[in-house]
Design an enzyme around this catalytic site. Structure first.
Site, PDB file in Angstrom:
ATOM      1  N   LYS A 173       0.849  -1.201   0.000  1.00  0.00           N
ATOM      2  CA  LYS A 173       0.000   0.000   0.000  1.00  0.00           C
ATOM      3  C   LYS A 173       0.879   1.242   0.000  1.00  0.00           C
ATOM      4  CE  LYS A 173      -2.004   2.491   3.273  1.00  0.00           C
ATOM      5  NZ  LYS A 173      -1.997   3.820   2.621  1.00  0.00           N
ATOM      6  N   GLY A 204      -5.562   3.167  -0.418  1.00  0.00           N
ATOM      7  CA  GLY A 204      -6.551   3.600   0.558  1.00  0.00           C
ATOM      8  C   GLY A 204      -5.926   4.221   1.794  1.00  0.00           C
ATOM      9  N   GLU A 248      10.569   1.612   9.963  1.00  0.00           N
ATOM     10  CA  GLU A 248      11.487   2.723   9.715  1.00  0.00           C
ATOM     11  C   GLU A 248      10.680   3.991   9.966  1.00  0.00           C
ATOM     12  OE1 GLU A 248      13.385   5.568   8.826  1.00  0.00           O
ATOM     13  OE2 GLU A 248      13.019   5.169   6.715  1.00  0.00           O
ATOM     14  N   CYS A 282      13.254  11.686   6.258  1.00  0.00           N
ATOM     15  CA  CYS A 282      13.508  11.289   7.651  1.00  0.00           C
ATOM     16  C   CYS A 282      14.974  11.480   8.022  1.00  0.00           C
ATOM     17  CB  CYS A 282      13.066   9.853   7.879  1.00  0.00           C
ATOM     18  SG  CYS A 282      13.791   8.712   6.692  1.00  0.00           S
ATOM     19  N   GLU A 383       9.615  15.720  15.667  1.00  0.00           N
ATOM     20  CA  GLU A 383       9.885  15.723  14.227  1.00  0.00           C
ATOM     21  C   GLU A 383       8.944  16.704  13.520  1.00  0.00           C
ATOM     22  OE1 GLU A 383       8.922  12.248  11.768  1.00  0.00           O
ATOM     23  OE2 GLU A 383      10.902  12.434  10.874  1.00  0.00           O
TER      24      GLU A 383
HETATM   25  O1  TXE Z   1       2.349   9.351   8.201  1.00  0.00           O
HETATM   26  P1  TXE Z   1       1.694   7.948   8.430  1.00  0.00           P
HETATM   27  P2  TXE Z   1       1.661  10.789   8.144  1.00  0.00           P
HETATM   28  C1  TXE Z   1       6.400  11.385  10.007  1.00  0.00           C
HETATM   29  C2  TXE Z   1       6.425  12.887   9.882  1.00  0.00           C
HETATM   30  C3  TXE Z   1       4.999  13.208   9.621  1.00  0.00           C
HETATM   31  C4  TXE Z   1       4.314  12.189  10.503  1.00  0.00           C
HETATM   32  C5  TXE Z   1       2.902  11.876  10.126  1.00  0.00           C
HETATM   33  O2  TXE Z   1       6.819  13.465  11.099  1.00  0.00           O
HETATM   34  O3  TXE Z   1       4.654  14.516   9.985  1.00  0.00           O
HETATM   35  O4  TXE Z   1       5.094  11.041  10.366  1.00  0.00           O
HETATM   36  O5  TXE Z   1       2.820  11.675   8.738  1.00  0.00           O
HETATM   37  C6  TXE Z   1      -0.116   4.323   6.562  1.00  0.00           C
HETATM   38  N1  TXE Z   1      -2.243   0.919   9.757  1.00  0.00           N
HETATM   39  N2  TXE Z   1       6.771  10.697   8.797  1.00  0.00           N
HETATM   40  O6  TXE Z   1       0.492  10.877   9.054  1.00  0.00           O
HETATM   41  O7  TXE Z   1       0.245   8.089   8.774  1.00  0.00           O
HETATM   42  C7  TXE Z   1      -0.442   5.516   5.695  1.00  0.00           C
HETATM   43  O8  TXE Z   1      -1.608   5.290   4.946  1.00  0.00           O
HETATM   44  C8  TXE Z   1      -1.471   0.719   8.688  1.00  0.00           C
HETATM   45  C9  TXE Z   1       8.090  10.177   8.750  1.00  0.00           C
HETATM   46  O9  TXE Z   1       1.439  11.109   6.741  1.00  0.00           O
HETATM   47  O10 TXE Z   1       2.577   7.209   9.338  1.00  0.00           O
HETATM   48  C10 TXE Z   1       0.812   5.623   4.859  1.00  0.00           C
HETATM   49  O11 TXE Z   1       0.789   4.671   3.804  1.00  0.00           O
HETATM   50  N3  TXE Z   1      -0.980   1.723   7.944  1.00  0.00           N
HETATM   51  C11 TXE Z   1       8.270   9.239   7.656  1.00  0.00           C
HETATM   52  C12 TXE Z   1       1.904   5.239   5.858  1.00  0.00           C
HETATM   53  O12 TXE Z   1       1.230   4.547   6.907  1.00  0.00           O
HETATM   54  C13 TXE Z   1      -1.253   2.975   8.309  1.00  0.00           C
HETATM   55  C14 TXE Z   1       7.581   9.462   6.397  1.00  0.00           C
HETATM   56  C15 TXE Z   1       2.649   6.427   6.464  1.00  0.00           C
HETATM   57  O13 TXE Z   1       1.736   7.365   6.948  1.00  0.00           O
HETATM   58  C16 TXE Z   1      -2.044   3.253   9.446  1.00  0.00           C
HETATM   59  C17 TXE Z   1       6.245   9.980   6.593  1.00  0.00           C
HETATM   60  C18 TXE Z   1      -2.558   2.146  10.175  1.00  0.00           C
HETATM   61  N4  TXE Z   1      -3.336   2.308  11.245  1.00  0.00           N
HETATM   62  C19 TXE Z   1       5.912  10.594   7.750  1.00  0.00           C
HETATM   63  N5  TXE Z   1      -2.141   4.590   9.580  1.00  0.00           N
HETATM   64  C20 TXE Z   1       9.642   8.648   7.477  1.00  0.00           C
HETATM   65  N6  TXE Z   1      10.071   7.796   8.396  1.00  0.00           N
HETATM   66  O14 TXE Z   1      10.306   8.908   6.500  1.00  0.00           O
HETATM   67  C21 TXE Z   1      -1.445   5.143   8.564  1.00  0.00           C
HETATM   68  N7  TXE Z   1      -0.912   4.168   7.784  1.00  0.00           N
END
Ligand code: TXE
Length: 479
Positions: A173, A204, A248, A282, A383
């Site tokens: 996904k 999704g 990660e 990150c 972050e």
């Molecule tokens: O990330 P999410 P978000 C950090 C950064 C950012 C914060 C939130 O600080 O401001 O995270 O970002 C999926 N079960 N990073 O909310 O939600 C989601 O659909 C399974 C650091 O956009 O963590 C997407 O595909 N999956 C980071 C993925 O998780 C779920 C990069 C990441 O989204 C889920 C991005 C659930 N319950 C944000 N909820 C890095 N390490 O590089 C969400 N997802």
């Protein structure tokens, strides 16, 4: 544009017919829909994957390698199309998508296509016991890969390629915010003749589709990149089912600058490590610590360079800083500037939203430098994940080491010095998964990649990834 799920080699609507909007951050307009897939879609993908696994897991390494390398070549042939889609979905400069994101996605497939032909397992002769042990490295079965929006295809393929190379079938996904390149990848997989069902790409929201993948009892491993909170949530669901997990997560990485460094190189690289991809990596060095003796000089040179960065539309070739990925994210990043000010931080440049002519509804922000009084405020502990860095001086190695480690994250550190003994001392003590000395984001795909503390568990890259995506089985033969 209507994006569809890729299941069993076909493009399909979500079973529930539930759709969500896809928005372009450069102008704030909705330009397409994507499925908000449910458990039923994941189950359908799983049934096909389970069937495909019987064949794929027994496909020769040569054949798997050939297909992965073919996907890599097709990504290269389609570079422009993929880069344009990535830039439109994410807001990153088109030039960056062309130079980094898509080439790296191609490299991921090529690298793991080659790596699998060199992957081997151990054997242990039990001397004096007339026995030999060998380790089988078997594919796990059907695995889940969930990736974020900041480096969409780059991180999506960084998981999928090793999982497929190791003989697994994958249900993947992409982020709902940046789904397009993952959608296009399906076409390329068909063209490369990846057998049907081996890879399913399901779209999704995190709490519907993502959650359904994590909760599926037969998906035995989850590789996730995203926010730390989401990682913790996933770990809670996966742990009682004893799934293998690679997480990660976020970072709050120190960039430590000593006065004996190669100054110009440090300055140019620090601009990059602060603001590449709008600071949404990150690995960005968002906490800059500068030795007191060069602090004032650094401060004025850094501000001068950062003020030269051009915020603009992603497809403008002069743009250095494109759009922030989404409206809520822009608001979150801007809010951190207010938090920093309330904590006694001084905004040295930037800090504001930018309006670009013709694209007034886009999500743009100035690159921002904040001078902070200490390392303890929220701006230095949480972050931000945007074009915002903090700077502050330090006097001693001991002091800066304490500040560098005094944070809940532990992903990467950057160290600028020409003192070898200091480098060796500090490398031992920095609490993180990656230390860059006199460089930043120089990547060799064979190296272990990942973080410690709240930055996650497990390592990606090279044979580490192939180990993650295989189950070791010890066989002991007495003779
Ligand atoms: O990330 P999410 P978000 C950090 C950064 C950012 C914060 C939130 O600080 O401001 O995270 O970002 C999926 N079960 N990073 O909310 O939600 C989601 O659909 C399974 C650091 O956009 O963590 C997407 O595909 N999956 C980071 C993925 O998780 C779920 C990069 C990441 O989204 C889920 C991005 C659930 N319950 C944000 N909820 C890095 N390490 O590089 C969400 N997802």
């Amino acid at each position: 544009m209507k994006i569809k799920n890729f299941i069993n080699g076909k493009f399909e609507n979500p079973i529930s017919n539930d759709w969500i909007d896809n928005c372009c951050p450069a102008n704030g307009e909705v330009y397409g829909q994507i499925p908000n897939s449910s458990k039923a879609d994941v189950e359908k993908a799983y049934q096909n994957a389970q069937y495909a696994f019987e064949v794929w897991s027994k496909t020769t390494l040569e054949e798997r390698s050939r297909i992965l390398i073919k996907i890599s070549e097709l990504l290269e042939t389609n570079l422009d199309r993929f880069a344009e889609a990535e830039s439109k979905d994410n807001g990153k400069p088109l030039s960056l998508a062309k130079a980094i994101d898509i080439p790296r996605a191609a490299s991921n497939f090529r690298f793991f296509g080659n790596a699998i032909t060199q992957f081997s397992s151990e054997s242990h002769e039990s001397v004096g016991q007339n026995a030999i042990n060998y380790t089988l490295r078997q594919p796990i079965g059907v695995v889940g890969c969930i990736s974020p929006w900041n480096l969409p295809l780059y991180l999506f393929t960084w998981k999928i390629a090793p999982a497929l190379a190791a003989g697994n079938c994958v249900i993947a996904k992409p982020s709902e915010v940046t789904p397009t390149t993952a959608y296009l990848l399906g076409e390329i997989c068909n063209e490369a003749r990846l057998p049907k069902g081996v890879l399913s790409i399901i779209h999704g929201l995190g709490n519907t589709t993502g959650q359904a993948i994590v909760e599926h009892p037969e998906i035995k491993a989850i590789s996730f990149t995203g926010g730390t909170q989401t990682g913790a949530h996933i770990a809670k669901i996966a742990a009682p089912m004893f799934k293998k997990l690679s997480l990660e997560l976020g970072g709050k990485n120190p960039n430590i600058i000593f006065s004996d460094c190669d100054y110009e190189d440090m300055l140019d690289t620090t601009v990059r490590s602060s603001f590449s991809n709008q600071g949404q990596i990150c690995l960005c060095g968002s906490r800059i610590f500068v030795e007191a003796s060069i602090y004032d000089k650094f401060k004025s040179d850094f501000i001068k360079k950062v003020k030269q960065l051009r915020v603009g539309h992603p497809s403008d070739s002069k743009t250095d800083i494109g759009a922030i990925v989404s409206k809520p994210h822009l608001e979150k990043v801007l809010n951190y500037v207010d938090i920093a000010k309330a904590e006694g931080g001084k905004v040295l440049c930037g800090g504001n939203k930018v309006s670009i002519d013709g694209y007034e509804n886009g999500y743009y922000m100035e690159p921002t430098i904040i001078e902070v009084p200490n390392n303890g405020g929220r701006i230095n502990q949480e972050e931000v994940f945007g074009p915002v860095v903090t700077i502050m001086p330090f006097k001693t190695e001991k002091e800066v080491l304490e500040m560098a480690n005094n944070v809940k994250y532990g992903l990467s550190s950057t160290l600028w010095t020409n003192d070898l003994k200091r480098t060796m001392r500090m490398n031992q003590k920095l609490q993180c998964g990656i230390v860059w000395v006199n460089t930043w984001m120089l990547r060799d795909l064979r190296t272990p990649f990942g973080g410690t503390k709240a930055s996650g568990i497990g390592r990606e890259g090279g044979f580490e990834a192939l180990r993650f995506f295989t189950e070791p089985k010890n066989v002991c033969i007495k003779y």
